[in-house]
Design a protein around this motif. Structure first.
Motif, mmCIF file in Angstrom:
data_model
loop_
_atom_site.group_PDB
_atom_site.id
_atom_site.type_symbol
_atom_site.label_atom_id
_atom_site.label_comp_id
_atom_site.label_asym_id
_atom_site.label_seq_id
_atom_site.Cartn_x
_atom_site.Cartn_y
_atom_site.Cartn_z
ATOM 1 N N PHE A 29 -4.749 -4.204 -2.580
ATOM 2 C CA PHE A 29 -3.938 -3.298 -3.477
ATOM 3 C C PHE A 29 -3.861 -2.007 -3.853
ATOM 4 O O PHE A 29 -2.345 -1.914 -3.837
ATOM 5 C CB PHE A 29 -4.112 -4.291 -5.034
ATOM 6 C CG PHE A 29 -4.323 -5.608 -4.730
ATOM 7 C CD1 PHE A 29 -3.488 -6.355 -4.471
ATOM 8 C CD2 PHE A 29 -5.545 -6.097 -6.074
ATOM 9 C CE1 PHE A 29 -4.004 -7.678 -4.230
ATOM 10 C CE2 PHE A 29 -5.071 -7.612 -6.628
ATOM 11 C CZ PHE A 29 -4.482 -8.242 -5.380
ATOM 12 N N ASP A 30 -5.100 -1.211 -3.867
ATOM 13 C CA ASP A 30 -4.845 0.578 -3.656
ATOM 14 C C ASP A 30 -3.949 0.369 -2.088
ATOM 15 O O ASP A 30 -3.282 1.583 -2.180
ATOM 16 C CB ASP A 30 -6.184 0.933 -3.517
ATOM 17 C CG ASP A 30 -6.568 0.403 -4.311
ATOM 18 O OD1 ASP A 30 -6.632 0.466 -5.628
ATOM 19 O OD2 ASP A 30 -8.380 1.169 -4.720
ATOM 20 N N LYS A 31 -4.097 -0.451 -0.705
ATOM 21 C CA LYS A 31 -3.496 0.706 -0.148
ATOM 22 C C LYS A 31 -1.800 0.020 -0.128
ATOM 23 O O LYS A 31 -1.006 0.794 0.440
ATOM 24 C CB LYS A 31 -3.898 -0.815 1.443
ATOM 25 C CG LYS A 31 -5.111 0.266 1.544
ATOM 26 C CD LYS A 31 -5.995 -0.787 2.237
ATOM 27 C CE LYS A 31 -7.339 -0.355 3.751
ATOM 28 N NZ LYS A 31 -7.809 -1.045 4.383
ATOM 29 N N LYS A 32 -1.872 -1.223 -1.173
ATOM 30 C CA LYS A 32 -0.076 -1.465 -0.642
ATOM 31 C C LYS A 32 1.236 -0.701 -1.694
ATOM 32 O O LYS A 32 1.295 -0.473 -1.695
ATOM 33 C CB LYS A 32 -0.239 -2.718 -1.389
ATOM 34 C CG LYS A 32 1.084 -3.569 -0.980
ATOM 35 C CD LYS A 32 2.332 -4.094 -0.380
ATOM 36 C CE LYS A 32 3.380 -4.249 0.462
ATOM 37 N NZ LYS A 32 3.297 -4.802 1.112
ATOM 38 N N ALA A 33 -0.049 0.213 -2.928
ATOM 39 C CA ALA A 33 -0.096 0.543 -3.074
ATOM 40 C C ALA A 33 0.719 2.389 -3.221
ATOM 41 O O ALA A 33 2.072 2.671 -3.309
ATOM 42 C CB ALA A 33 -0.725 1.015 -5.377
ATOM 43 N N VAL A 34 -0.453 2.766 -2.096
ATOM 44 C CA VAL A 34 0.306 3.684 -1.534
ATOM 45 C C VAL A 34 1.551 4.104 0.003
ATOM 46 O O VAL A 34 1.928 4.182 -1.235
ATOM 47 C CB VAL A 34 -1.175 3.994 -0.683
ATOM 48 C CG1 VAL A 34 -0.494 5.421 0.324
ATOM 49 C CG2 VAL A 34 -1.471 4.561 -1.050
ATOM 50 N N ASP A 35 2.240 2.417 -0.438
ATOM 51 C CA ASP A 35 2.828 1.940 0.910
ATOM 52 C C ASP A 35 4.423 2.163 -0.204
ATOM 53 O O ASP A 35 4.654 2.534 -0.122
ATOM 54 C CB ASP A 35 3.230 0.644 1.549
ATOM 55 C CG ASP A 35 2.510 0.647 2.398
ATOM 56 O OD1 ASP A 35 2.157 2.068 2.523
ATOM 57 O OD2 ASP A 35 1.322 -0.721 2.655
ATOM 58 N N TYR A 36 4.204 1.298 -1.874
ATOM 59 C CA TYR A 36 4.930 1.495 -2.756
ATOM 60 C C TYR A 36 5.346 2.660 -3.310
ATOM 61 O O TYR A 36 6.728 2.952 -3.763
ATOM 62 C CB TYR A 36 4.220 0.422 -4.493
ATOM 63 C CG TYR A 36 4.572 -1.327 -3.811
ATOM 64 C CD1 TYR A 36 5.474 -1.321 -2.848
ATOM 65 C CD2 TYR A 36 3.489 -2.311 -4.411
ATOM 66 C CE1 TYR A 36 4.889 -3.079 -2.611
ATOM 67 C CE2 TYR A 36 3.608 -3.575 -5.178
ATOM 68 C CZ TYR A 36 4.730 -3.998 -3.925
ATOM 69 O OH TYR A 36 4.673 -5.357 -3.709
ATOM 70 N N MET A 37 4.590 3.414 -3.167
ATOM 71 C CA MET A 37 4.786 4.798 -4.158
ATOM 72 C C MET A 37 5.446 5.723 -3.081
ATOM 73 O O MET A 37 6.976 6.728 -3.579
ATOM 74 C CB MET A 37 2.992 5.677 -4.385
ATOM 75 C CG MET A 37 2.364 4.669 -5.743
ATOM 76 S SD MET A 37 0.904 5.580 -5.079
ATOM 77 C CE MET A 37 1.298 7.934 -6.566
ATOM 78 N N ALA A 38 4.821 5.653 -1.742
ATOM 79 C CA ALA A 38 4.940 6.356 -0.708
ATOM 80 C C ALA A 38 6.860 5.878 -0.266
ATOM 81 O O ALA A 38 8.251 6.940 -0.040
ATOM 82 C CB ALA A 38 4.675 6.777 0.558
#
Length: 202
Positions: free
Chosen positions: A144-153
């Motif tokens: 989820f943290d990795k996916k959050a990074v993608d969402y933010m970028a």
């Protein structure tokens, strides 16, 4: 008897005061800011499902700001209305929209994951993270943290701010064998490694 009545009166007064504060505790700019950041993440990433955004434990923190109850955490109400609940005390520690976006993005990643599996995610007992399934929850948390990074970028936020937000709002677990959560230092390391690999220019 007098002590009992006095204690009851005191408890009633505190509850009444808290309820009164709760009616007008969220400053409108904060609520509008939360909606704006959340909706920006949804729009930029074309997230297909609907979410609402709210604050939790607001009245207690506004009324008694020196009492930080760590039993409250940011979470996602999966079973009722997919509402992203941001703990007020955590929100108050965040300095930028990027940091707020980091916490929201993590919950959105969890929300989207909840739709996977049998019958569109209706059977979620293995995702709740209780023994013996807590190891799945830990693995999911890192993803989820990795996916959050993608969402933010993709939404124009600085993904590194997720690590800033975690360091400000998440304590360090003494042990994680029975926990549903990873140690914060492990999550931060995982995020930084992912950013360096996928977004090396940041």
């Amino acid at each position: 008897m007098k002590k009992l009545l006095l204690s009851a009166l005191l408890c009633f007064s505190v509850l009444a005061f808290t309820s009164q504060v709760n009616a007008d505790v969220i400053d409108k700019p904060d609520f509008v800011r939360l909606q704006k950041i959340g909706n920006q993440l949804i729009k930029a990433n074309k997230i297909p499902h609907r979410y609402t955004f709210n604050f939790t434990n607001v009245s207690q923190q506004k009324a008694y700001p020196i009492l930080i109850d760590t039993s409250y955490t940011n979470d996602l109400d999966l079973h009722n209305n997919h509402c992203v609940n941001l703990f007020w005390a955590d929100y108050a520690r965040l300095a930028s929209d990027d940091e707020v976006a980091g916490l929201i993005a993590h919950e959105l990643a969890q929300g989207e994951h909840s739709y996977t599996g049998v019958l569109n995610g209706q059977f979620m007992f293995t995702k709740n993270g209780y023994m013996p399934f807590n190891y799945i929850a830990k693995m999911n948390e890192l993803n989820f943290d990795k996916k959050a990074v993608d969402y933010m970028a993709k939404a124009g936020y600085n993904p590194k701010a997720l690590t800033y937000a975690l360091n400000k709002t998440t304590g360090e677990w003494r042990g994680t064998f029975f926990s549903r959560h990873n140690k914060t230092q492990k999550r931060v390391k995982n995020i930084n490694q992912y950013i360096s690999q996928k977004y090396p220019k940041l």
